[in-house]
Design a protein around this motif. Structure first.
Motif, PDB file in Angstrom:
ATOM      1  N   ALA A  43       1.023 -86.714 -66.044  1.00 49.09           N
ATOM      2  CA  ALA A  43       1.902 -86.405 -67.006  1.00 49.09           C
ATOM      3  C   ALA A  43       2.946 -85.122 -66.473  1.00 49.09           C
ATOM      4  N   ARG A  44       4.158 -85.467 -66.716  1.00 58.38           N
ATOM      5  CA  ARG A  44       5.157 -84.607 -66.193  1.00 58.38           C
ATOM      6  C   ARG A  44       6.253 -84.509 -67.176  1.00 58.38           C
ATOM      7  N   GLY A  51       6.565 -74.863 -60.302  1.00 58.04           N
ATOM      8  CA  GLY A  51       5.034 -74.149 -59.890  1.00 58.04           C
ATOM      9  C   GLY A  51       4.037 -74.952 -61.055  1.00 58.04           C
ATOM     10  N   LEU A  52       4.625 -75.924 -61.947  1.00 58.64           N
ATOM     11  CA  LEU A  52       3.531 -76.508 -62.850  1.00 58.64           C
ATOM     12  C   LEU A  52       2.616 -77.224 -61.771  1.00 58.64           C
ATOM     13  N   HIS A  56      -2.727 -84.184 -65.985  1.00 59.69           N
ATOM     14  CA  HIS A  56      -2.980 -85.363 -66.420  1.00 59.69           C
ATOM     15  C   HIS A  56      -3.276 -85.220 -67.955  1.00 59.69           C
ATOM     16  N   ALA A  57      -2.938 -86.564 -68.524  1.00 55.45           N
ATOM     17  CA  ALA A  57      -3.093 -86.802 -69.915  1.00 55.45           C
ATOM     18  C   ALA A  57      -4.203 -87.687 -70.125  1.00 55.45           C
ATOM     19  N   ALA A 164      10.938 -80.415 -75.295  1.00 57.09           N
ATOM     20  CA  ALA A 164      10.248 -79.671 -73.995  1.00 57.09           C
ATOM     21  C   ALA A 164      11.148 -78.374 -73.841  1.00 57.09           C
ATOM     22  N   ARG A 165      12.244 -78.389 -73.663  1.00 54.95           N
ATOM     23  CA  ARG A 165      13.134 -77.264 -73.412  1.00 54.95           C
ATOM     24  C   ARG A 165      12.920 -76.147 -74.557  1.00 54.95           C
ATOM     25  N   GLN A 166      12.963 -76.607 -75.606  1.00 59.78           N
ATOM     26  CA  GLN A 166      12.519 -75.367 -76.819  1.00 59.78           C
ATOM     27  C   GLN A 166      11.110 -75.074 -76.899  1.00 59.78           C
ATOM     28  N   ARG A 167      10.286 -75.945 -76.187  1.00 57.65           N
ATOM     29  CA  ARG A 167       8.906 -75.456 -76.338  1.00 57.65           C
ATOM     30  C   ARG A 167       8.788 -74.344 -75.051  1.00 57.65           C
ATOM     31  N   VAL A 168       9.482 -74.405 -74.176  1.00 54.15           N
ATOM     32  CA  VAL A 168       9.445 -73.548 -72.965  1.00 54.15           C
ATOM     33  C   VAL A 168       9.807 -72.239 -73.386  1.00 54.15           C
TER      34      VAL A 168
END
Length: 186
Positions: A43-44, A51-52, A56-57, A164-168
């Motif tokens: 999962a990406r 650095g992630l 895996h999901a 995803a950007r808002q979650r970061v």
């Protein structure tokens, strides 16, 4: 008290599948197949943070899988922690490659829920699933422990509905290791 009451009512009242609602089963065969899937997959997130590590999901977060997770998390179907933990353990097995000679258990560090969410739900779903995953890994021969050493240092918004950007942005700087927790991670 609320979690205790749910456990007691679960013994008396009939259960329904957390994924589809089929009567008299906590998790039907079809929903279990969706949860366990053929195999964990890479999962990406987009954008992928620098650095992630490889992630895996267990299964795509949709349909029955989403319903099972929400049944456990939001509706108190505590018996689903074990199947969710088994799915997480499969994703962990796919993700982790232990260096030769690495001593000590594999440590699963759950991201904590907000205190207000834990109070409202009567349990910390992420912690419960991480503990079930550690148990599943141990049963499979991998020394593992769930180590809840993170805490929220500031309030965060509910992640549902965020990109995803808002979650970061929402989580940047929001977590810290509890006092003394760092030594447990060494």
């Amino acid at each position: 008290m609320r979690a205790w009451w749910r456990e007691i009512t679960g013994l008396v009242l009939p259960v329904a599948c957390g994924g589809c609602g089929t009567a008299r089963t906590l998790l039907c065969e079809e929903c279990a197949r969706a949860l366990y899937g053929p195999a964990a997959r890479r999962a990406r997130p987009v954008p992928e943070p620098a650095g992630l590590p490889m992630v895996h999901a267990a299964a795509p977060y949709e349909d029955a899988v989403r319903a099972v997770l929400l049944a456990h998390k939001e509706r108190g179907a505590l018996g689903l922690a074990r199947p969710l933990g088994a799915a997480l353990a499969g994703a962990v097995r796919a993700s982790v490659s232990r260096p030769a000679g690495r001593a000590g258990p594999l440590l699963l560090v759950p991201v904590p829920s907000a205190r207000r969410a834990v109070r409202a739900r009567g349990h910390d779903a992420g912690r419960r699933i991480a503990m079930a995953a550690a148990g599943e890994l141990r049963r499979g021969g991998t020394e593992a422990r769930a180590l809840p050493v993170l805490r929220q240092r500031r309030a965060v918004a509910d992640q549902s509905g965020l990109t995803a950007r808002q979650r970061v942005a929402n989580l940047t700087g929001a977590l810290e290791v509890v006092a003394g927790g760092g030594r447990l991670l060494e």
